[in-house]
Design an enzyme around this catalytic site. Structure first.
Site, PDB file in Angstrom:
ATOM      1  N   SER A 663      20.256  17.489 -21.122  1.00 50.51           N
ATOM      2  CA  SER A 663      20.337  18.417 -19.997  1.00 50.51           C
ATOM      3  C   SER A 663      21.177  17.870 -18.844  1.00 50.51           C
ATOM      4  O   SER A 663      21.482  18.599 -17.912  1.00 50.51           O
ATOM      5  CB  SER A 663      18.931  18.758 -19.483  1.00 50.51           C
ATOM      6  OG  SER A 663      18.363  17.643 -18.834  1.00 50.51           O
ATOM      7  N   LYS A 706      12.802  21.183 -12.226  1.00 50.35           N
ATOM      8  CA  LYS A 706      14.013  20.471 -11.796  1.00 50.35           C
ATOM      9  C   LYS A 706      14.483  20.994 -10.439  1.00 50.35           C
ATOM     10  O   LYS A 706      14.815  20.218  -9.531  1.00 50.35           O
ATOM     11  CB  LYS A 706      15.116  20.641 -12.845  1.00 50.35           C
ATOM     12  CG  LYS A 706      14.866  19.807 -14.098  1.00 50.35           C
ATOM     13  CD  LYS A 706      15.900  20.104 -15.175  1.00 50.35           C
ATOM     14  CE  LYS A 706      15.658  19.194 -16.375  1.00 50.35           C
ATOM     15  NZ  LYS A 706      16.521  19.539 -17.512  1.00 50.35           N
TER      16      LYS A 706
END
Lengths: 813, 243
Positions: A663, A706
């Site tokens: 990611s 996040k």
């Protein structure tokens, strides 16, 4: 959108999708009809029903899905409903095998008969323990026995008496010595010694030897008869005993089993008991009290519990109450050890030695569940030594054979038993995680054969009007089942929103009933403190916040380290080759996002991209894969006509643990291109997303955590309005952000910008167009890509010049 | 028995083999407990046996009825040593089990003589004997010219204690006195008349006795071996024989 277009930041309403309480149509969940089955799990529930009804032995079921998805409860409920309609299975008992004590017999009896057989046997033994001693103490018996012994005793004694008289008449002595009998001649009342014998005339010696021989031979004949006589007496006494015992036993059996006749299994067993009792009446003549009677009269003593009568015990393995009509059993074994599954044979210690008998056979879960269902936790089962093999063996052979781990490993040396195996007819349900199901499928060939049905529980269900209604009923059912307050409509709407957050998807609702249940119980705690009758949104919010706070110590430490500049994370300014990536940490049941600084440096080289995480063995395989994809992208994106003459290094700064996942590959690529183009990156941004070889930005997991991780750092330092997070466009549907982020976005203090390509990200991060390759094959002047490509060509030239100069000097480049 | 004392100092269990001693062990213990005396085991290595095991004129039969082929003085002595070990051990166990003082000795010689020598005044001597028997057998007392009340009392007590019947061999003119004495002791008795030694031996031979008590002056010392042989049971020697 062209590569140079700047995508728009998301509006607040794209960051979460609240539910309107007015659409729900009720005041509190107490108004709703309870839900008797989990919503959104039709596939799994149908599979459970199918496994419950199918009769084939190998259609056992593996229920897979995440913990807290309600798997156990659903399995229990469905199987209980099916089991109720089935007939009560047979009883099983172990009894002694009178012909081979090491091989106890298993008897299958109609439901309810095991207890009756046990009671009848106890009654029989108590009865005989009183009557048989009386029979053997009777005058009649004593007279008959004495008569037998007398008859043979007198025969022998008469023979001996005759012999001794004859010997005396013939002057022959019979003496007993340590070596037996000695026969010698006598003279004047004294034994003739060999010396005296030698002095006698020869004819007299012959006469003496003749009469001594005769007496000796007669004595031999009489003594040889002794064992035969003893054997005859024993046989006659035994026959007398048996005949006496037979009368007593027949009478007692007729009385004890008057109500149990006609059952073939019981009749056969009783016949064996009868024969054994008649053969062993002396068991009833043993006194265990050393002559001292207990507090109770002998007639009321529990004789059947005495050790000598253990052979007539009935050891219940499975016993049902036939009148209760409870249906088939549904058994859950929380500790599925080998012994708890197939049963065990216990041992007792006596004088330092181990002993056992069939009364020490203990049933396991398979015996208890026989004829019904057995529910086991797969992880528990697989972590118990030998348990998995024991279960498979039982299912494959269709019978339960009790053996110990020691026997399985051929290590046991003590006396043990080989009980009759019990035929097995059970449906086994394993409940476990998906990972276990796939591992078993891959590694154990027996698994697929034995567990042909899988019930795969969903993690979430799509958000539709119908599913929202069902979800509200689920919340109401959970509250009712948990004995807590109902939710009012706004509270339900808030809980639904939390359901999207738990699902990590605003278009889906989490089916993690365990987490939902926890949330409701905690909210109920706050409702009680607030003195309200129904759980509202405020209580849900506080429950969520409290749970995050409780589990947030590590997260707070991380944020504190960043805010105090121990961990270096910039949230403003610009810098070449440096970017904020985002990662998610999972600690126990808590996930939180954290920013990490990723840096990249470049120089002339031979086309090598150094992933420092991998070199230091801190990077996982998925991370390495992401970095390799970067290489592929770079090699084809820039100067494809010349050799790649780049040496670059990429690293997660201040990362001391492992890094995995791809990611951060987009962020790594941006840092690399910044370093190559020597254009600084705006540090107000953090980036998450993976990238493919074509430069497309792809979806990642944990997007909400996040974003919130970077937001909390920025908020801690003071929001500037420039700050934000670049996320993959594909993740927009997953957004279910906390209210604080939504509010900041609404106030223009924070931005969440979806991107589809590397070009979009570069434009946003550098403030300069990325640039598309033109018809002449070049990128536009001053674009990011042009600067990067020029730098790469420069590296190639420099490398070429270096190689040539080395060759001129006779060296090797 | 020492003058003026009713209690023997010791009960001496004498035997020429362990098998014979073992057969009388229970009786010896019972008598020693009743008399509160010391129990002494005496294994007699009978000279006659040793002498007869070395040459012609003697034949042997094993207890099982088989012919003995290894008869020799050495084998006989080894058998005696083995019997002595076992006899001592069993005697110790039995005596300790009944809380009796005990001692053990072995002697070589002629059994009657050795028993006479071993017994001191007041000792009671039992000569062990084992014969294969199927029935329980009676306790038998042999009375001589006079009624030996002590011997009769001991025999009656042992009969009661061991659950056996009591038979008394006595001269015809003594029978009534014996019955009267036994009734006083509270013991049923069967009295058998035996007026001479031949009759006594014949009756004794046919009685299948469990143990035989010889009353004082009931048997002349010279006739003791044949009486013992006819009894084919442990024999409690008359008190006057010892010492």
């Amino acid at each position: 959108m062209t590569s140079d277009a700047i995508p728009d930041a998301l509006a607040p309403d794209a960051l979460r999708q609240p539910f309107d309480p007015a659409d729900l149509g009720f005041e509190t969940t107490a108004d709703l009809e309870p839900l008797d089955m989990l919503p959104g799990q039709d596939r799994a529930l149908d599979a459970i029903r199918m496994a419950g009804h199918v009769g084939h032995s190998d259609f056992n079921l593996f229920v897979l899905g995440p913990a807290g998805s309600g798997r156990h409860a659903a399995v229990r409920q469905i199987l209980s409903e099916i089991a109720e309609k089935r007939s009560v299975p047979d009883d099983w008992v172990y009894v002694a095998n009178f012909e081979d004590e090491r091989k106890p017999r298993a008897l299958r009896l109609r439901a309810g008969m095991a207890q009756r057989l046990k009671a009848a046997m106890e009654h029989l033994i108590d009865d005989l323990a009183n009557t048989i001693p009386s029979l053997f103490e009777s005058e009649d018996y004593q007279t008959r026995r004495h008569g037998i012994e007398q008859e043979y005793g007198e025969k022998h004694e008469a023979a001996m008496s005759d012999l001794f008289e004859r010997a005396r008449e013939r002057n022959v002595a019979i003496m007993r010595t340590p070596m037996g009998y000695m026969v010698a001649a006598m003279q004047d009342g004294e034994v003739v010694t060999p010396e005296q014998f030698e002095k006698l005339p020869e004819d007299e010696q012959e006469k003496i030897e003749e009469k001594v021989s005769e007496i000796r031979e007669e004595m031999e004949a009489i003594l040889k008869e002794v064992p035969r006589h003893q054997k005859t007496v024993r046989a006659k006494v035994e026959a007398l005993n048996q005949s006496l015992a037979e009368d007593g036993v027949n009478t007692a059996i007729a009385e004890a089993f008057a109500d149990l006749q006609g059952d073939r299994v019981i009749d056969d067993y009783v016949a064996a008991v009868r024969a054994d009792l008649i053969e062993n009446p002396e068991l009833f003549l043993i006194r265990n009290d050393n002559g001292r009677a207990g507090a109770f009269p002998v007639a009321t003593t529990r004789h059947f519990a005495k050790p000598q009568f253990a052979r007539y015990a009935v050891n219940l393995m499975v016993s049902h109450d036939a009148d209760a009509d409870t249906g088939a059993p549904v058994v859950e074994e929380a500790l599925p050890s080998m012994a708890n599954l197939i049963g065990r044979i216990e041992h007792g210690a006596q004088m330092g030695a181990l002993y056992t008998d069939f009364t020490m056979i203990k049933p396991g879960a398979l015996q208890r569940a026989n004829g019904g269902f057995l529910i086991l936790d797969a992880t528990q089962l697989l972590t118990e030594p030998f348990a998995w093999n024991a279960l498979k063996r039982s299912l494959k052979t269709g019978r339960i054979q009790i053996i110990s781990p020691g026997e399985e490993m051929s290590l046991i040396s003590t006396v043990s038993l080989e009980p009759d195996p019990i035929p097995l007819d059970v449906r086994v349900i394993l409940v476990g995680e998906r990972r276990l199901y796939y591992l078993l499928s891959l590694l154990d060939p027996d698994f697929a054969q034995l567990f042909k049905v899988q019930a795969d529980f969903e993690d979430a269900m799509p958000r539709t009007d119908e599913s929202v209604r069902l979800y509200a009923r689920l919340l109401g059912s959970l509250a009712r089942r948990g004995g807590i307050r109902p939710l009012d409509a706004p509270g339900t709407a808030r809980a639904l929103l939390e359901g999207t957050r738990l699902a990590d998807d605003k278009e889906r609702l989490s089916l993690g009933v365990g987490s939902l249940s926890d949330l409701l119980r905690e909210a109920d705690y706050f409702a009680a403190r607030d003195g309200v009758d129904a759980i509202g949104p405020d209580q849900i919010d506080r429950a969520v916040a409290a749970a995050e706070t409780r589990a947030g110590r590590v997260r707070d430490l991380e944020q504190d380290a960043i805010l105090r500049d121990t961990l270096l994370i910039d949230t403003d300014g610009a810098r070449v080759g440096q970017i904020n990536a985002l990662s998610v940490m999972q600690l126990g049941g808590v996930r939180f996002g954290r920013p990490s600084r990723v840096t990249a440096r470049v120089r002339v080289g031979a086309g090598k991209l150094v992933d420092i995480e991998r070199e230091a063995e801190l990077g996982g395989p998925l991370h390495s894969k992401g970095v390799m994809i970067l290489s592929g992208f770079l090699g084809t994106q820039f100067a494809p006509d010349i050799p790649m003459s780049l040496w670059a290094s990429i690293v997660f700064e201040q990362s001391y643990g492992g890094v995995d996942g791809d990611s951060a590959s987009a962020a790594e690529l941006f840092a690399l291109l910044s370093s190559l183009s020597e254009l600084p990156i705006d540090q107000s941004f953090a980036v998450t997303g993976s990238v493919n070889q074509f430069g497309d930005i792809q979806a990642i997991g944990g997007v909400n955590e996040k974003i919130e991780g970077f937001f909390d750092i920025c908020a801690g330092r003071g929001l500037t309005g420039r700050q934000g997070v670049l996320i993959p466009q594909a993740n927009v549907k997953h957004l279910a952000l906390r209210q604080r982020v939504v509010d900041a976005v609404a106030d223009g203090q924070f931005r969440i910008i979806p991107i589809r390509s590397v070009a979009e990200g570069l434009t946003l991060l550098t403030g300069r167009p990325a640039g598309e390759r033109q018809t002449d094959g070049t990128y536009p002047a001053n674009s990011v890509n042009r600067l990067a490509e020029d730098r790469l060509r420069g590296f190639a030239e420099a490398r070429k010049g270096f190689v040539n100069s080395m060759r001129r000097e006779g060296g090797t480049p | 028995m020492s003058p003026g004392s009713d209690t023997p100092a010791r009960v001496i269990l004498g035997a020429t083999s362990f098998a014979d001693a073992e057969a009388a062990m229970g009786f010896a213990i019972a008598l020693a407990r009743r008399l509160n005396g010391e129990l002494m085991g005496l294994l007699i290595e009978e000279e006659t046996f040793l002498a007869c095991s070395s040459g012609r004129g003697t034949q042997a039969v094993m207890a099982s009825g088989g012919a003995a082929t290894t008869l020799s003085p050495a084998a006989m002595r080894a058998a005696y040593r083995r019997d002595a070990r076992v006899f001592r051990k069993r005697l110790e166990e039995a005596a300790l089990g009944s809380a009796l003082r005990w001692s053990f000795a072995t002697r070589q010689g002629r059994a009657p003589l050795l028993l006479s020598q071993a017994a001191q005044g007041g000792d009671l001597v039992i000569l062990g004997y084992r014969a294969p028997k199927f029935t329980a057998g009676h306790v038998v007392a042999v009375m001589g010219a006079v009624l030996d009340a002590d011997t009769l009392a001991r025999a009656a007590h042992l009969a009661r204690e061991s659950g056996r019947g009591l038979s008394v061999l006595a001269r015809g003119d003594m029978c009534e006195a014996v019955v009267t004495a036994a009734l006083r002791l509270g013991t049923p008795v069967r009295v058998i008349a035996a007026d001479d030694q031949a009759t006594l031996l014949h009756r004794l031979n046919r009685l299948h006795a469990a143990i035989v008590f010889l009353g004082g002056e009931s048997v002349p010392p010279a006739a003791l071996p044949v009486v013992i042989e006819a009894a084919r049971a442990p024999v409690v020697l008359p008190a006057g024989t010892a010492g």
